[in-house]
Design a protein around this motif. Structure first.
Motif, mmCIF file in Angstrom:
data_model
loop_
_atom_site.group_PDB
_atom_site.id
_atom_site.type_symbol
_atom_site.label_atom_id
_atom_site.label_comp_id
_atom_site.label_asym_id
_atom_site.label_seq_id
_atom_site.Cartn_x
_atom_site.Cartn_y
_atom_site.Cartn_z
ATOM 1 N N GLY A 157 0.803 -1.209 0.000
ATOM 2 C CA GLY A 157 0.000 0.000 0.000
ATOM 3 C C GLY A 157 0.838 1.262 0.000
ATOM 4 O O GLY A 157 2.058 1.227 -0.186
ATOM 5 N N GLU A 158 0.187 2.399 0.208
ATOM 6 C CA GLU A 158 0.832 3.711 0.155
ATOM 7 C C GLU A 158 0.493 4.507 1.403
ATOM 8 O O GLU A 158 -0.686 4.637 1.763
ATOM 9 C CB GLU A 158 0.348 4.445 -1.104
ATOM 10 N N VAL A 159 1.524 5.036 2.060
ATOM 11 C CA VAL A 159 1.333 5.836 3.273
ATOM 12 C C VAL A 159 0.379 6.994 2.981
ATOM 13 O O VAL A 159 0.470 7.645 1.945
ATOM 14 C CB VAL A 159 2.685 6.361 3.802
ATOM 15 N N GLY A 160 -0.549 7.220 3.906
ATOM 16 C CA GLY A 160 -1.515 8.299 3.766
ATOM 17 C C GLY A 160 -2.766 7.891 3.009
ATOM 18 O O GLY A 160 -3.656 8.712 2.802
ATOM 19 N N THR A 161 -2.850 6.638 2.623
ATOM 20 C CA THR A 161 -3.991 6.149 1.852
ATOM 21 C C THR A 161 -4.942 5.378 2.760
ATOM 22 O O THR A 161 -4.518 4.623 3.623
ATOM 23 C CB THR A 161 -3.514 5.239 0.702
ATOM 24 N N THR A 162 -6.227 5.589 2.554
ATOM 25 C CA THR A 162 -7.255 4.824 3.253
ATOM 26 C C THR A 162 -7.892 3.871 2.256
ATOM 27 O O THR A 162 -8.265 4.272 1.143
ATOM 28 C CB THR A 162 -8.321 5.746 3.862
ATOM 29 N N TYR A 163 -8.012 2.624 2.655
ATOM 30 C CA TYR A 163 -8.591 1.573 1.819
ATOM 31 C C TYR A 163 -9.915 1.123 2.418
ATOM 32 O O TYR A 163 -10.085 1.108 3.638
ATOM 33 C CB TYR A 163 -7.640 0.368 1.742
ATOM 34 N N LEU A 164 -10.854 0.749 1.573
ATOM 35 C CA LEU A 164 -12.118 0.170 2.027
ATOM 36 C C LEU A 164 -11.997 -1.334 1.835
ATOM 37 O O LEU A 164 -12.186 -1.858 0.749
ATOM 38 C CB LEU A 164 -13.304 0.721 1.236
ATOM 39 N N LEU A 165 -11.618 -2.014 2.900
ATOM 40 C CA LEU A 165 -11.394 -3.456 2.868
ATOM 41 C C LEU A 165 -12.727 -4.163 3.089
ATOM 42 O O LEU A 165 -13.401 -3.932 4.088
ATOM 43 C CB LEU A 165 -10.385 -3.842 3.948
ATOM 44 N N SER A 166 -13.123 -4.994 2.130
ATOM 45 C CA SER A 166 -14.394 -5.710 2.200
ATOM 46 C C SER A 166 -14.177 -7.199 2.042
ATOM 47 O O SER A 166 -13.362 -7.628 1.226
ATOM 48 C CB SER A 166 -15.344 -5.245 1.092
ATOM 49 N N VAL A 167 -14.915 -7.961 2.826
ATOM 50 C CA VAL A 167 -14.908 -9.415 2.703
ATOM 51 C C VAL A 167 -16.340 -9.860 2.428
ATOM 52 O O VAL A 167 -17.257 -9.504 3.163
ATOM 53 C CB VAL A 167 -14.371 -10.099 3.974
ATOM 54 N N THR A 168 -16.493 -10.617 1.356
ATOM 55 C CA THR A 168 -17.795 -11.200 1.025
ATOM 56 C C THR A 168 -17.692 -12.686 1.275
ATOM 57 O O THR A 168 -16.838 -13.366 0.694
ATOM 58 C CB THR A 168 -18.179 -10.913 -0.431
ATOM 59 N N ALA A 169 -18.559 -13.173 2.167
ATOM 60 C CA ALA A 169 -18.551 -14.588 2.535
ATOM 61 C C ALA A 169 -19.783 -15.275 1.976
ATOM 62 O O ALA A 169 -20.895 -14.746 2.069
ATOM 63 C CB ALA A 169 -18.519 -14.739 4.048
ATOM 64 N N THR A 170 -19.559 -16.428 1.403
ATOM 65 C CA THR A 170 -20.666 -17.284 0.994
ATOM 66 C C THR A 170 -20.914 -18.233 2.151
ATOM 67 O O THR A 170 -19.979 -18.853 2.661
ATOM 68 C CB THR A 170 -20.325 -18.071 -0.282
ATOM 69 N N THR A 171 -22.159 -18.288 2.589
ATOM 70 C CA THR A 171 -22.512 -19.152 3.710
ATOM 71 C C THR A 171 -23.377 -20.305 3.203
ATOM 72 O O THR A 171 -23.691 -20.380 2.012
ATOM 73 C CB THR A 171 -23.279 -18.379 4.800
ATOM 74 N N SER A 172 -23.787 -21.152 4.111
ATOM 75 C CA SER A 172 -24.656 -22.262 3.742
ATOM 76 C C SER A 172 -26.051 -21.785 3.343
ATOM 77 O O SER A 172 -26.820 -22.553 2.766
ATOM 78 C CB SER A 172 -24.744 -23.258 4.906
ATOM 79 N N LEU A 173 -26.368 -20.489 3.608
ATOM 80 C CA LEU A 173 -27.693 -19.962 3.290
ATOM 81 C C LEU A 173 -27.694 -18.743 2.377
ATOM 82 O O LEU A 173 -28.691 -18.493 1.698
ATOM 83 C CB LEU A 173 -28.432 -19.582 4.589
ATOM 84 N N ALA A 174 -26.632 -17.956 2.374
ATOM 85 C CA ALA A 174 -26.658 -16.676 1.659
ATOM 86 C C ALA A 174 -25.245 -16.159 1.413
ATOM 87 O O ALA A 174 -24.263 -16.822 1.709
ATOM 88 C CB ALA A 174 -27.444 -15.654 2.472
ATOM 89 N N THR A 175 -25.169 -14.942 0.888
ATOM 90 C CA THR A 175 -23.908 -14.225 0.723
ATOM 91 C C THR A 175 -23.971 -12.982 1.601
ATOM 92 O O THR A 175 -24.972 -12.266 1.580
ATOM 93 C CB THR A 175 -23.694 -13.829 -0.749
ATOM 94 N N LYS A 176 -22.904 -12.732 2.374
ATOM 95 C CA LYS A 176 -22.881 -11.603 3.309
ATOM 96 C C LYS A 176 -21.563 -10.859 3.182
ATOM 97 O O LYS A 176 -20.532 -11.475 2.932
ATOM 98 C CB LYS A 176 -23.068 -12.102 4.735
ATOM 99 N N THR A 177 -21.615 -9.533 3.373
ATOM 100 C CA THR A 177 -20.417 -8.702 3.236
ATOM 101 C C THR A 177 -20.202 -7.860 4.492
ATOM 102 O O THR A 177 -21.141 -7.275 5.022
ATOM 103 C CB THR A 177 -20.529 -7.778 2.012
ATOM 104 N N LEU A 178 -18.948 -7.815 4.944
ATOM 105 C CA LEU A 178 -18.513 -6.906 6.006
ATOM 106 C C LEU A 178 -17.404 -6.037 5.434
ATOM 107 O O LEU A 178 -16.580 -6.519 4.648
ATOM 108 C CB LEU A 178 -17.978 -7.672 7.213
ATOM 109 N N SER A 179 -17.360 -4.767 5.820
ATOM 110 C CA SER A 179 -16.339 -3.841 5.328
ATOM 111 C C SER A 179 -15.798 -2.989 6.456
ATOM 112 O O SER A 179 -16.472 -2.782 7.465
ATOM 113 C CB SER A 179 -16.928 -2.903 4.270
#
Length: 99
Positions: free
Chosen positions: A67-89
């Motif tokens: 990465g680069e100093v002074g930069t903000t990133y929007l880190l997102s994880v999308t998980a597939t579950t046994s029932l649906a798809t869910k995202t946390l960021s």
């Protein structure tokens, strides 16, 4: 999309970002796979390097580096579950290495 608190990362280090899906899962629902992305939210233009997401019970762990100093990133994880798809960021800001 739910948010998680990731805090800061210092230049030259590798940070393990942990996304806990426990509060998003129904009884008996389990994680089966996950993907991660970290586009630049503000600041520089250098990409953050992400390791492969690792599943651990209700958590997804992602190693972040570069990465680069002074930069903000929007880190997102999308998980597939046994029932649906869910995202946390969450926002991750790269700070200069302290001496």
């Amino acid at each position: 999309m739910q948010r998680v608190t990731l805090g800061a990362m210092y230049a030259g280090e590798t940070k393990l970002a942990i996304f806990d899906f426990a509060s998003s899962l129904s009884v008996g629902e389990t994680l089966s796979s996950a993907t991660a992305a970290a586009p630049v939210y503000s600041g520089g233009s250098t990409a953050l390097t992400l390791g492969a997401p690792a599943l651990a019970g209700t958590q997804v762990k992602v190693a972040c580096s570069g990465g680069e100093v002074g930069t903000t990133y929007l880190l997102s994880v999308t998980a597939t579950t046994s029932l649906a798809t869910k995202t946390l960021s969450g926002f991750l800001t790269l700070l200069p290495k302290s001496n």
